[in-house]
Design a protein around this motif. Sequence first.
Motif, mmCIF file in Angstrom:
data_model
loop_
_atom_site.group_PDB
_atom_site.id
_atom_site.type_symbol
_atom_site.label_atom_id
_atom_site.label_comp_id
_atom_site.label_asym_id
_atom_site.label_seq_id
_atom_site.Cartn_x
_atom_site.Cartn_y
_atom_site.Cartn_z
ATOM 1 N N GLY A 195 28.602 39.997 48.250
ATOM 2 C CA GLY A 195 29.393 41.071 47.670
ATOM 3 C C GLY A 195 28.899 41.513 46.316
ATOM 4 N N TRP A 202 34.273 43.436 45.238
ATOM 5 C CA TRP A 202 33.543 43.237 46.487
ATOM 6 C C TRP A 202 34.185 44.009 47.643
ATOM 7 N N ASN A 245 30.321 41.338 43.496
ATOM 8 C CA ASN A 245 30.559 40.373 42.433
ATOM 9 C C ASN A 245 29.545 39.238 42.435
ATOM 10 N N ASP A 246 28.659 39.212 43.450
ATOM 11 C CA ASP A 246 27.602 38.199 43.499
ATOM 12 C C ASP A 246 26.295 38.677 42.869
#
Length: 256
Positions: free
Chosen positions: A207, A169, A209-210
């Motif tokens: 981010g 992120w 990673n989401d």
Amino acid sequence: MTKAIFFDIDGTLVSFQTHQIPNSTFEALKKLQQKGIKLFIATGRGKDGLDVLKDFPFDGYITLNGQYCYTQDKIIYENTIQKEDLQALLDYLEKYPFPCGFTEEHTKYFNMRDERVDEIHRITHNDDHPAGDCSQVIHHKVYQCMCFVDEQEEKALLKVMPHCISARWHPLFCDVSPVGGTKQNGIDQFLKYYDIDLSETMAFGDGGNDIPMLKHVAISIAMGNANDDVKEIANYVTNDVEHDGIIHALKHFNLL
């Protein structure tokens, strides 16, 4: 009907400016629980980095990008990096040194620190852990490693850690985790535990990673401060953290 909502922490619940969750957001979360909606954390932070939640009673916690998931009183799922991958990482660090944080159940520690680690701590207020000898790490249960490498180095690192995946992120680092434990897997673990259907889910994030989590749920919401690639895949883009983005989206979907 939405029965479960999953929230990232940094840049979603927590402002990068104040490093706090706005009081208005806490009030909104209480109203959601009063309506019977289950609330979950879905974060890259470890268990020791959740003080910012101020003991708010979430119904479940997906931590370390899905490697360690638990309720207030029960571990639902855990996934650790294999010993051979940890040894490969230690060998790699001998040849190509870079700051690396090793995350266990209740703590994190670094092999070394430099300005990159300090910069991330200025953003998160969650990475002031000590540095020292990490040679014994292969004998510990490590859920995630915080590797301060660029994207090119990240690809090279994953080649020597074949049982791991990465998520990023911020351009300064990536989280390296064992295959199998992801935010979306954590979501599925809790849906099974609470007998909730995927069609009844919503998630907030900002981010990279989401992205897998936001693609997985029924309704995905990107914060106004989110990366462009996050906004592109979201069902709805709300305001940023500082301008009540959580509340704005909840009202848009008639949950407040």
